[in-house]
Each structure stands twice: as structure tokens, then as C-alpha cells.
Design an enzyme around this catalytic site. Sequence first.
Site, PDB file in Angstrom:
ATOM      1  N   GLN A   1       0.846  -1.187   0.000  1.00 27.21           N
ATOM      2  CA  GLN A   1       0.000   0.000   0.000  1.00 27.21           C
ATOM      3  C   GLN A   1       0.887   1.245   0.000  1.00 27.21           C
ATOM      4  O   GLN A   1       1.791   1.367   0.821  1.00 27.21           O
ATOM      5  CB  GLN A   1      -0.909   0.012   1.229  1.00 27.21           C
ATOM      6  CG  GLN A   1      -1.637  -1.295   1.483  1.00 27.21           C
ATOM      7  CD  GLN A   1      -2.481  -1.733   0.313  1.00 27.21           C
ATOM      8  OE1 GLN A   1      -3.257  -0.963  -0.235  1.00 27.21           O
ATOM      9  NE2 GLN A   1      -2.332  -2.983  -0.090  1.00 27.21           N
TER      10      GLN A   1
ATOM     11  N   ASP B   1      -7.013   0.375  -8.163  1.00 30.92           N
ATOM     12  CA  ASP B   1      -7.886   0.951  -7.122  1.00 30.92           C
ATOM     13  C   ASP B   1      -7.367   2.309  -6.671  1.00 30.92           C
ATOM     14  O   ASP B   1      -7.291   2.583  -5.471  1.00 30.92           O
ATOM     15  CB  ASP B   1      -7.953   0.019  -5.908  1.00 30.92           C
ATOM     16  CG  ASP B   1      -8.530  -1.343  -6.248  1.00 30.92           C
ATOM     17  OD1 ASP B   1      -9.047  -1.513  -7.360  1.00 30.92           O
ATOM     18  OD2 ASP B   1      -8.446  -2.242  -5.393  1.00 30.92           O
TER      19      ASP B   1
ATOM     20  N   ARG C   1     -14.328  -1.147  -9.922  1.00 29.43           N
ATOM     21  CA  ARG C   1     -14.665  -2.501  -9.505  1.00 29.43           C
ATOM     22  C   ARG C   1     -15.582  -2.440  -8.297  1.00 29.43           C
ATOM     23  O   ARG C   1     -15.577  -1.465  -7.532  1.00 29.43           O
ATOM     24  CB  ARG C   1     -13.418  -3.318  -9.192  1.00 29.43           C
ATOM     25  CG  ARG C   1     -12.684  -2.980  -7.901  1.00 29.43           C
ATOM     26  CD  ARG C   1     -11.544  -3.970  -7.703  1.00 29.43           C
ATOM     27  NE  ARG C   1     -10.752  -3.725  -6.511  1.00 29.43           N
ATOM     28  CZ  ARG C   1     -10.931  -4.345  -5.343  1.00 29.43           C
ATOM     29  NH1 ARG C   1     -11.916  -5.208  -5.200  1.00 29.43           N
ATOM     30  NH2 ARG C   1     -10.136  -4.092  -4.317  1.00 29.43           N
TER      31      ARG C   1
END
Length: 344
Positions: free
Chosen positions: A152, A196, A256
Amino acid sequence: MGHRTRMILVLTLVVMSIWGSDASAMQKTKFDAPLLTEKIATNRSIIVDIEGKGDYTSVQKAIDAVPVGNSNWIIVHVRKGIYKERVHIPENKPFIFMRGNGKGKTVIESSQSSVDNVASATFKVEANHFVAFGISIRNDAPVGMAFTSENQSVAAFVAADKVAFYHCAFYSLHNTLFDNKGRHYYHECYIQGSIDFIFGRATSIFNNCEIFVISDKRVKPYGSITAHHRESAEEKTGYVFIRGKVYGIDEVYLGRAKGPYSRVIFAKTYLSKTVVPDGWTNWSYHGSTQNLYHGEYKCHGPGAERQKRSDWAKDLTKQEVESFLSIDFIDGTSWLPVWLQEKF
């Protein structure tokens, strides 16, 4: 009819203030630093200058100097330079206007990866009533970290209400903008990522923003721009992209599913061939697609072709999309210093 005339008919520029309207301001067509400063209307300021010609050389030290429980607007003017630090606007320091010298000129950057999104963030906003202008925020964590569990690398974490970014830029490889919660407005911003890279549970309008897709070899076959998390129909949240463009150097889904009621809309947006024919995916979400609200309205470009769109993807009508394109979707007339109101 000339191009300028057509644009005037299509768009109505609304420039107002929570302190009252200004007829002369309504004629302005550019949301620049002087206009925002005028609307915020404060003479309280702190200057950050990396060369030592201001009050502080560190952005975080300037934030630390803002009084706890601050209840009046204060300008933190961050002059041009690359500030290699992580910045946190805590919950108890609202009403900050962070004014940069322009994206590409004022840069805040770090290089941090983590198993936790929040822990990796270069820039964290947890105070309500925050406005930023002309700042680039980067997380330059090495590409190699993407292949580990500490993958991340958030550029900005936004977890507060009534937050706006004007002419800002957000850069990272993965999970660039953690748009977590609250009502937010992004105006003419640049957002870059691969997987994302705009995600969370917030209620946000992205007006005339550039979305640039970069390559990430972890993803087979494609990454996604958005991953909006919405668990029930009662949650009045969602991401709305108005105008702007999606382009880049790799293929991508518009979004998504993240939860059974995920809601994302792209309206009047240029979609390059970067957008794959399916458009949307339920990758990693194995529930019903019946309540997903993934839709498009009058988008254009090679990526806007609808013949192969996912079964649940919506081709929205004017009546269906109108409430989402209104600034009232984020109650913006009550708190934004300036905004652009879409007209049909």
C-alpha cells in the site's frame, strides 16, 4: 455558433460563497488562488518556505502551529519547493486553507509502503473544512514494494467532511487517493495510479479531473480506477466524475465492485482506449451485481463504446443522472468557497 458560445450554453459557472454571493465573481471562469483567498476572506496566514524566507521550512511545523480547536480560516501558504515529509492535518485543526504555488511547483512527497493504507499515506486530512490549492502530493514508494505484502502506498488519505482540492495532483503506483469518508470536491485535479487508485466510502465530485493510468505488472489482466465501498442503499455516498478525461499507458477498468451497493458515475468524460471494453468489473466481489450502481452518461472517445460493457453497467438517462451531477449531491452550496455547476 462558435465554440465559446456553445460552452457558455452548456456550462453555468457558479461562483458563490458561504458568506454571500458576489455578482462580479460569478463572471470569473478560473478558480485560482486569488479567487479562493478572496472567498475564504481571512488575514490570518502562515508562510512555509523551504529556503527559510517564511515562518517555517516544514509544512507539518506550520500545521502544528495552528491552534487546537481553530474555528476561523487560516491560510498556510506553502511556497514552491519539494517538501520531503509526511503531513497530517489532525481532527482538532479545522478551517485550514493550504495554498500552494501550483501543482508541479509546490510538492509534498514521501516514499512509504505499508500493509496498512493509512500508515503509508504521504498526506492525511482528518479535519473538517479543509481546502487545498496548487499542491502536488506524491508517494514515491519503489515499484519493487508492489510485489510484497507491504504494497500500500497512498498519496493522500482524506477522512473528513467538507474538504476540497483545487488544481492539485496526486501520484502513486497503487491506492493513490484514499477518499475515505465525508463530502469532498476535486476541481481540475490530476490523479495517477494503476490499481484501485481512487477508493473508499466518501461522497465526492471530481470535476474536470485528469485520470492517468500507469502500468503495474502485478495485475492480470487489468487494474481499476475506482473501488467505491458502499454497503447499503441508505448510504448517500458515491463517486461522480464530470467531464475531464481518462487516458494513460495501460488498460484499466473504470471501477470494480467494493460492497454490494458500490456507486460510481462517469458523465460527459473523455474515455481513451485505455478503458477496456467491459468497462466495469466485480473482481474479488462474489456477491450479486443487482444493486451495483456503475454508470455512464454521455461519455465519448474510443473507450466509451458500450457494445461489450458488463451486464450491470448502466447507460444513464438525463433523469437518472441529474441529481448526481448537481453540486447538491455533496451539499456544496453550503460549504464550498467556489464550485462549477453542471447544466443540461
